[in-house]
Design a protein around this motif. Structure first.
Motif, PDB file in Angstrom:
ATOM      1  N   ARG A 179      62.163 -37.026   8.557  1.00 17.68           N
ATOM      2  CA  ARG A 179      61.699 -35.657   8.329  1.00 17.68           C
ATOM      3  C   ARG A 179      62.671 -34.714   9.012  1.00 17.68           C
ATOM      4  N   GLN A 180      63.040 -33.650   8.270  1.00 18.51           N
ATOM      5  CA  GLN A 180      64.072 -32.745   8.761  1.00 18.51           C
ATOM      6  C   GLN A 180      63.717 -31.271   8.600  1.00 18.51           C
ATOM      7  N   ARG A 183      57.014 -28.601   6.229  1.00 19.05           N
ATOM      8  CA  ARG A 183      56.458 -28.829   4.883  1.00 19.05           C
ATOM      9  C   ARG A 183      56.680 -27.618   3.989  1.00 19.05           C
ATOM     10  N   GLU A 193      60.343 -32.676   0.840  1.00 17.27           N
ATOM     11  CA  GLU A 193      60.792 -33.984   1.330  1.00 17.27           C
ATOM     12  C   GLU A 193      59.888 -35.110   0.842  1.00 17.27           C
ATOM     13  N   ASP A 197      61.117 -38.338  -1.220  1.00 20.22           N
ATOM     14  CA  ASP A 197      60.779 -39.706  -0.826  1.00 20.22           C
ATOM     15  C   ASP A 197      60.210 -40.496  -2.001  1.00 20.22           C
ATOM     16  N   THR A 299      63.126 -39.676  12.916  1.00 21.36           N
ATOM     17  CA  THR A 299      63.154 -40.926  12.154  1.00 21.36           C
ATOM     18  C   THR A 299      62.478 -42.023  12.973  1.00 21.36           C
TER      19      THR A 299
END
Length: 309
Positions: A179-180, A183, A193, A197, A299
């Motif tokens: 996650r970068q 939301r 994201e 995925d 991560t």
């Protein structure tokens, strides 16, 4: 077999095989420019180093751990993890095994630069076909490499055959997608994201199905270890938690990951999500990845251990 990470993400373009993207949409590597990719993969591996250092300390500290004299790093890429393993196991020879000569050259150069050149060596091998070239080992590190081999059960059994009695397989598989971004990033539909995925998971399934001798397996690694004649020794997950604001190295990594996913998933993305990615990748857009103060990197990588009795 050749692999791509980050690690990292993730040493990854989705999840990492340690030094390079693993679930990321790179499987056919024949057209890659390794002069360009090599430094990126090395940077990704360095960024993920804290996770792997912690994992190596865990393995070295196990009360059942025998003396480690020879380590195989399967799918080593540019050698970041091989050098970490050499530092964690100071009595061991570490063999960086990969199918890409340009990355093995980087691994050799890195080991010399770090003063490890007398204990880190490289071996060019296309796996799983050339597993017999690897020789025996006390520790086999397979970092997001096994899922690039069609018959995973058979390869684990062959790993078991390479181990000395008491030797260990460390399998890096699973974990969580990175996650970068928040939301809701302020434009486009929230949840970008998560949608990336989902598309990457579809790609990954197609990649697995297309491998030679591909066999579907329930990914119960303990059960697969047992079927291969190995005794499960535990599972742990290691975090890389880099909160916002990111340093330049981590931000470069995030930009590269989004660029790869945009390129490789372009045909499956909606027009709206493509437009959002283009904004994020625009170096002049104040809402882009280069300038956003809310970009982070989180991560989780899972390591499964098994021992030969």
């Amino acid at each position: 077999m050749t692999k791509h990470a980050g690690h990292g993400s993730h040493h990854d373009t989705a999840h990492a095989r340690h030094d390079r993207p693993a679930h990321g949409p790179h499987h056919d590597t024949t057209d890659l420019d390794w002069d360009v990719m090599g430094p990126i993969l090395e940077r990704n591996g360095e960024l993920s180093s804290p996770q792997y250092q912690e994992a190596a300390r865990w393995i070295a500290g196990l009360p059942t751990a025998p003396r480690v004299r020879r380590v195989l790093d399967i799918g080593s890429g540019p050698g970041v993890i091989a050098c970490l393993l050499a530092e964690a196991f100071p009595d061991a020879e570490v063999v960086a095994v990969d199918g890409t000569p340009a990355l093995l050259e980087r691994a050799r150069a890195r080991s010399v630069r770090l003063g490890l050149g007398d204990r880190v060596r490289t071996l060019h091998a296309e796996l799983p076909d050339e597993l017999t070239k690897l020789g025996d080992a006390d520790l086999i590190w397979a970092g997001n490499a096994l899922h690039h081999m069609g018959d995973q059960r058979a390869v684990l059994a062959r790993f078991a055959g390479l181990l000395h009695p008491g030797g260990t397989v460390a399998l890096v598989e699973g974990g969580l997608p990175p996650r970068q971004l928040p939301r809701d990033i302020g434009f486009g539909r929230p949840g970008l994201e998560a949608r990336l995925d989902a598309l990457t998971a579809d790609w990954f399934e197609e990649m697995r199905a297309s491998l030679p001798d591909a066999k579907r397996e329930t990914e119960d690694w303990s059960a697969l270890f047992t079927a291969a004649g190995l005794a499960p020794q535990g599972t742990r997950t290691f975090l890389l938690d880099l909160p916002a604001p990111l340093c330049d190295q981590a931000r470069d990594h995030v930009v590269a990951e989004f660029a790869q996913r945009r390129d490789m998933l372009a045909d499956a993305l909606t027009a709206d999500d493509l437009a959002v990615l283009d904004r994020l990748l625009d170096p002049d857009d104040p809402a882009g990845l280069r300038h956003r103060p809310d970009v982070f990197l989180l991560t989780a990588r899972t390591v499964h251990l098994a021992r030969r009795a």
